[in-house]
Design a protein around this motif. Structure first.
Motif, PDB file in Angstrom:
ATOM      1  N   THR A  53     -39.401  80.262 -90.820  1.00 54.50           N
ATOM      2  CA  THR A  53     -40.060  78.979 -90.602  1.00 54.50           C
ATOM      3  C   THR A  53     -40.582  78.419 -91.913  1.00 54.50           C
ATOM      4  OG1 THR A  53     -42.135  80.112 -90.066  1.00 54.50           O
ATOM      5  CG2 THR A  53     -40.710  79.498 -88.223  1.00 54.50           C
ATOM      6  N   ASP A  54     -40.854  77.107 -91.922  1.00 54.29           N
ATOM      7  CA  ASP A  54     -41.437  76.459 -93.093  1.00 54.29           C
ATOM      8  C   ASP A  54     -42.952  76.633 -93.064  1.00 54.29           C
ATOM      9  OD1 ASP A  54     -42.548  74.573 -91.345  1.00 54.29           O
ATOM     10  OD2 ASP A  54     -41.036  73.054 -91.762  1.00 54.29           O
ATOM     11  N   PRO A  55     -43.690  76.131 -94.067  1.00 53.56           N
ATOM     12  CA  PRO A  55     -45.147  76.334 -94.092  1.00 53.56           C
ATOM     13  C   PRO A  55     -45.871  75.765 -92.873  1.00 53.56           C
ATOM     14  CG  PRO A  55     -44.383  75.697 -96.265  1.00 53.56           C
ATOM     15  CD  PRO A  55     -43.221  75.538 -95.344  1.00 53.56           C
ATOM     16  N   ASP A  56     -45.249  74.822 -92.158  1.00 55.50           N
ATOM     17  CA  ASP A  56     -45.872  74.238 -90.967  1.00 55.50           C
ATOM     18  C   ASP A  56     -45.422  74.899 -89.679  1.00 55.50           C
ATOM     19  OD1 ASP A  56     -47.297  72.296 -92.491  1.00 55.50           O
ATOM     20  OD2 ASP A  56     -45.454  71.098 -92.637  1.00 55.50           O
ATOM     21  N   GLY A  57     -44.601  75.938 -89.784  1.00 54.07           N
ATOM     22  CA  GLY A  57     -44.165  76.667 -88.600  1.00 54.07           C
ATOM     23  C   GLY A  57     -42.894  76.167 -87.961  1.00 54.07           C
ATOM     24  N   ASN A  58     -42.188  75.228 -88.607  1.00 52.81           N
ATOM     25  CA  ASN A  58     -40.924  74.719 -88.063  1.00 52.81           C
ATOM     26  C   ASN A  58     -39.766  75.618 -88.495  1.00 52.81           C
ATOM     27  OD1 ASN A  58     -42.203  72.279 -87.027  1.00 52.81           O
ATOM     28  ND2 ASN A  58     -42.365  71.671 -89.190  1.00 52.81           N
ATOM     29  N   PRO A  59     -38.774  75.834 -87.628  1.00 55.68           N
ATOM     30  CA  PRO A  59     -37.644  76.699 -87.991  1.00 55.68           C
ATOM     31  C   PRO A  59     -36.830  76.105 -89.141  1.00 55.68           C
ATOM     32  CG  PRO A  59     -37.218  75.583 -85.911  1.00 55.68           C
ATOM     33  CD  PRO A  59     -38.650  75.317 -86.241  1.00 55.68           C
ATOM     34  N   VAL A  60     -36.302  76.986 -89.994  1.00 55.63           N
ATOM     35  CA  VAL A  60     -35.486  76.568 -91.143  1.00 55.63           C
ATOM     36  C   VAL A  60     -34.065  77.084 -90.912  1.00 55.63           C
ATOM     37  CG1 VAL A  60     -35.219  76.612 -93.640  1.00 55.63           C
ATOM     38  CG2 VAL A  60     -37.506  76.704 -92.640  1.00 55.63           C
ATOM     39  N   PRO A  61     -33.108  76.208 -90.618  1.00 59.02           N
ATOM     40  CA  PRO A  61     -31.735  76.658 -90.347  1.00 59.02           C
ATOM     41  C   PRO A  61     -30.924  76.833 -91.625  1.00 59.02           C
ATOM     42  CG  PRO A  61     -31.888  74.296 -89.998  1.00 59.02           C
ATOM     43  CD  PRO A  61     -33.280  74.762 -90.375  1.00 59.02           C
ATOM     44  N   ASP A  62     -29.822  77.549 -91.492  1.00 56.48           N
ATOM     45  CA  ASP A  62     -28.788  77.660 -92.525  1.00 56.48           C
ATOM     46  C   ASP A  62     -29.352  78.117 -93.870  1.00 56.48           C
ATOM     47  OD1 ASP A  62     -26.180  77.597 -93.401  1.00 56.48           O
ATOM     48  OD2 ASP A  62     -26.239  75.490 -94.000  1.00 56.48           O
ATOM     49  N   GLN A  63     -30.188  79.150 -93.839  1.00 60.60           N
ATOM     50  CA  GLN A  63     -30.709  79.744 -95.063  1.00 60.60           C
ATOM     51  C   GLN A  63     -30.405  81.236 -95.061  1.00 60.60           C
ATOM     52  OE1 GLN A  63     -32.265  78.136 -97.711  1.00 60.60           O
ATOM     53  NE2 GLN A  63     -31.667  76.267 -96.639  1.00 60.60           N
ATOM     54  N   GLN A  64     -30.094  81.772 -96.221  1.00 60.44           N
ATOM     55  CA  GLN A  64     -29.712  83.179 -96.322  1.00 60.44           C
ATOM     56  C   GLN A  64     -30.939  84.073 -96.395  1.00 60.44           C
ATOM     57  OE1 GLN A  64     -28.126  84.951-100.061  1.00 60.44           O
ATOM     58  NE2 GLN A  64     -26.255  85.304 -98.880  1.00 60.44           N
ATOM     59  N   VAL A  65     -30.933  85.126 -95.584  1.00 59.70           N
ATOM     60  CA  VAL A  65     -31.974  86.158 -95.605  1.00 59.70           C
ATOM     61  C   VAL A  65     -31.302  87.471 -95.998  1.00 59.70           C
ATOM     62  CG1 VAL A  65     -33.747  87.379 -94.274  1.00 59.70           C
ATOM     63  CG2 VAL A  65     -33.271  84.954 -93.810  1.00 59.70           C
ATOM     64  N   ILE A  66     -31.957  88.248 -96.843  1.00 57.96           N
ATOM     65  CA  ILE A  66     -31.388  89.492 -97.373  1.00 57.96           C
ATOM     66  C   ILE A  66     -32.328  90.651 -97.059  1.00 57.96           C
ATOM     67  CG2 ILE A  66     -30.706  90.712 -99.491  1.00 57.96           C
ATOM     68  CD1 ILE A  66     -29.985  87.963-100.655  1.00 57.96           C
ATOM     69  N   VAL A  67     -31.771  91.780 -96.640  1.00 57.58           N
ATOM     70  CA  VAL A  67     -32.551  93.009 -96.485  1.00 57.58           C
ATOM     71  C   VAL A  67     -32.072  94.036 -97.504  1.00 57.58           C
ATOM     72  CG1 VAL A  67     -33.136  92.674 -94.054  1.00 57.58           C
ATOM     73  CG2 VAL A  67     -31.026  93.870 -94.661  1.00 57.58           C
ATOM     74  N   ALA A  68     -33.013  94.840 -97.987  1.00 55.23           N
ATOM     75  CA  ALA A  68     -32.711  95.863 -98.992  1.00 55.23           C
ATOM     76  C   ALA A  68     -33.284  97.189 -98.534  1.00 55.23           C
ATOM     77  CB  ALA A  68     -33.312  95.474-100.346  1.00 55.23           C
ATOM     78  N   ILE A  69     -32.578  98.273 -98.844  1.00 58.27           N
ATOM     79  CA  ILE A  69     -33.054  99.623 -98.582  1.00 58.27           C
ATOM     80  C   ILE A  69     -33.093 100.370 -99.910  1.00 58.27           C
ATOM     81  CG2 ILE A  69     -30.722 100.435 -97.998  1.00 58.27           C
ATOM     82  CD1 ILE A  69     -32.029 102.427 -96.055  1.00 58.27           C
ATOM     83  N   ASP A  70     -34.207 101.033-100.175  1.00 60.73           N
ATOM     84  CA  ASP A  70     -34.405 101.731-101.456  1.00 60.73           C
ATOM     85  C   ASP A  70     -34.214 100.789-102.638  1.00 60.73           C
ATOM     86  OD1 ASP A  70     -34.855 104.131-100.111  1.00 60.73           O
ATOM     87  OD2 ASP A  70     -32.727 104.640-100.104  1.00 60.73           O
ATOM     88  N   GLY A  71     -34.605  99.503-102.449  1.00 59.78           N
ATOM     89  CA  GLY A  71     -34.493  98.531-103.521  1.00 59.78           C
ATOM     90  C   GLY A  71     -33.094  97.995-103.747  1.00 59.78           C
ATOM     91  N   ILE A  72     -32.122  98.391-102.918  1.00 62.33           N
ATOM     92  CA  ILE A  72     -30.725  97.969-103.074  1.00 62.33           C
ATOM     93  C   ILE A  72     -30.362  97.022-101.935  1.00 62.33           C
ATOM     94  CG2 ILE A  72     -28.331  98.744-103.233  1.00 62.33           C
ATOM     95  CD1 ILE A  72     -29.465 101.493-104.083  1.00 62.33           C
ATOM     96  N   GLU A  73     -29.868  95.822-102.258  1.00 57.48           N
ATOM     97  CA  GLU A  73     -29.477  94.868-101.230  1.00 57.48           C
ATOM     98  C   GLU A  73     -28.406  95.485-100.336  1.00 57.48           C
ATOM     99  OE1 GLU A  73     -28.381  91.132-102.869  1.00 57.48           O
ATOM    100  OE2 GLU A  73     -30.331  90.793-103.827  1.00 57.48           O
TER     101      GLU A  73
END
Length: 402
Positions: free
Chosen positions: A200-220
Motif C-alpha cells: 500500500t501507499d502511505p495513505d493505505g491505498n493498494p499499489v499495483p504492478d510493483q515488484q516485491v523481492i524476498v531474500a534468504i540469508d541476505g540472498i535474493e
C-alpha cells in the motif's frame, strides 16, 4: 533436417551478444544458406531437430565467446561452413511428492544449470506409472547440476536442486561427457511454505504492478509483481528466515508525481535494510507480511563537463551516480526516475530517498566495446567537485520535495 540456426553479428551494443541478427533453417538434405548479412564476422548457433544433439555454436562450443567466426565479404557467398554436431549428454531419474508418491502428471520442470548459471531446458518426458523422467533435449558436455521446480501440489512443494538444497553452489554437480547418461537422479520434493501480503501507499491505498523481492540469508530468492489490488504471494519457499523489500518503479508511461516520492521500503516498513524485520517461513503454512511505502524526498541531478568516449548503443559515455549517507554508508536499492538505462550527461534523473542528509558520487560507466582512450581521463567525483567523501557537499532531503 529441420534444424534451425541463429546468426549473431557483434556491434558496439552489448545486446548484440544476446539478440540474433537473423536466423535460417536446414533443408531435407542438411543444407542451409543465409543471405543479407553485413560485411564482417558472423557467428552461427545451431539447434538440431534431433533431441540427442545439444545446441551449439559453430566451432563445436557452447558459448558465443568461444565460437569460430565466419567471414562475410561484400557480394560473396562464404562456402563450406560445415557443422558437425556431436552427441550431447543427459540425466534421468525418478521424482516423488513429499509423501513418497509418484506425481500424477508432468506438472514440474527440470532446469539444467551450467557453469555460467544458465537454465538450459525445462520440459521433460515423464511416466507417472513409475515416476521416471528424462529431459527432452540433450545438454552440451560439461559441468551441470539440476533444479526441480514443482507445479503440482499447490504452493507448498519446495524447489530443490540435486541433494535437496536451495542454491546451485550447494548442489551436487556432474561433469557430463559426450553421450553420458547420468542417473538415476531420484528426487523427493519437500514441503515448503509461502509469504503473502499487500503493498500500500502511505495513505493505505493498494499499489499495483510493483515488484516485491524476498531474500534468504541476505540472498535474493524470488520476486513477484503485485496485482491490481496490491496483493502478492511467494510460493514454494524453503522454510527459514527471510526479509523483503520493494522500491517504487516509475514505469515508462508514468509521469512524475510529487505525491509518489516513496523510497525503498523493507519488511517491517523501515527504510534501512539493516533494520528489516525477519519473516519466518514454516513448512505448509502461509506467513502474512504487508508492506507500506512512506513519504521521502528526491535529489535531481545531471552531469556537466567534457563529453568523451562512446557509450552503450553508440551513445555518449554513460554515467552512474550513487547516494551515500552523511556518515559515509552507501545507499542500496534506491528507485530512480526516469527508470531507464543508459544515462547520458545531457539527461537528468531523480533518486528517491528517505528523509535525511546525503552525499552523491558519480563515475563513468565503461560498459561498452571499443572504449575511447581519452575516456580514461573521466574519473569519479563527488558532488561539490571533490574526490573524497569528507569534502563532498551535503544535500538535505525533505519529505515531498525534490
Amino acid at each position: 533436417p529441420g534444424s534451425y540456426m541463429y546468426v549473431y553479428v557483434l556491434t558496439d551494443s552489448p545486446m548484440s551478444m544476446y539478440l540474433p541478427y537473423t536466423f535460417g533453417f536446414v533443408d531435407g538434405e542438411g543444407n542451409f544458406a543465409i543471405y543479407g548479412l553485413p560485411v564482417g564476422d558472423a557467428y552461427l548457433q545451431i539447434y538440431p531437430s534431433d533431441p540427442r544433439y545439444p545446441g551449439q555454436f559453430y566451432g563445436g562450443v557452447s558459448e558465443l565467446i568461444d565460437a569460430t567466426a565466419v567471414p562475410i565479404n561484400s557480394g560473396e557467398m562464404t562456402p563450406d561452413v560445415n557443422i558437425d554436431v556431436e552427441l550431447g549428454a543427459n540425466f534421468f531419474g525418478t521424482i516423488r511428492d513429499p509423501e513418497g508418491n509418484f506425481l500424477p502428471g508432468d506438472d514440474f520442470g527440470v532446469r539444467a544449470i551450467d557453469k555460467n548459471g544458465g537454465s538450459l531446458h525445462g520440459s521433460v518426458n515423464y511416466d507417472p506409472e513409475d515416476g521416471t523422467w528424462r529431459p527432452r533435449y540433450a545438454l552440451t558436455p560439461g559441468p551441470h547440476t539440476l533444479r526441480f521446480v514443482p507445479e503440482y501440489g499447490g504452493n507448498f512443494f519446495q524447489m530443490n536442486y540435486i541433494g535437496g538444497v536451495n542454491f546451485a553452489w550447494e548442489a551436487e554437480w556432474f561433469n557430463l561427457g559426450v553421450g553420458d547418461e547420468i542417473g538415476p537422479i531420484d528426487i523427493n520434493f519437500t514441503w515448503g511454505g509461502s509469504i503473502s501480503g499487500t503493498l500500500t501507499d502511505p495513505d493505505g491505498n493498494p499499489v499495483p504492478d510493483q515488484q516485491v523481492i524476498v531474500a534468504i540469508d541476505g540472498i535474493e530468492y524470488q520476486d513477484e509483481n503485485t496485482n491490481n489490488d496490491g496483493d502478492y504471494q511467494f510460493s514454494n519457499l524453503p522454510p527459514g528466515i527471510y526479509t523483503a523489500y520493494t522500491e517504487f518503479e516509475y514505469h515508462e508511461e508514468m509521469e512524475w508525481d510529487d505525491g509518489q516520492i516513496w523510497p525503498t521500503i523493507y519488511s517491517g516498513n523501515v527504510t534501512d535494510q539493516a533494520d528489516a524485520a525477519e519473516i519466518e517461513v514454516v513448512a505448509q503454512q502461509d506467513t502474512e507480511m504487508n508492506l507500506q511505502f512512506v513519504r521521502g524526498g528526491a535529489i535531481e541531478y545531471t552531469f556537466e563537463g567534457q563529453e568523451l568516449g562512446v557509450g552503450l548503443f553508440g551513445s555518449n559515455l554513460s554515467y552512474v551516480a550513487m547516494p551515500f549517507t552523511e556518515a559515509g554508508q552507501q545507499v542500496s536499492n534506491y528507485p530512480t526516475y526516469p527508470d531507464e538505462s543508459p544515462f547520458e550527461a545531457a539527461d537528468y534523473r531523480r533518486v528517491l530517498l528517505p528523509v535525511g542528509n546525503y552525499k552523491m558520487l558519480t563515475m563513468p560507466l565503461y560498459a561498452h566495446f571499443n572504449q575511447d582512450e581519452e575516456a580514461e581521463n573521466h574519473r569519479y567525483v563527488y558532488y561539490g567537485g571533490g574526490f573524497s567523501l569528507n569534502g563532498a557537499d551535503v544535500i538535505e532531503v525533505v519529505a515531498g520535495q525534490v
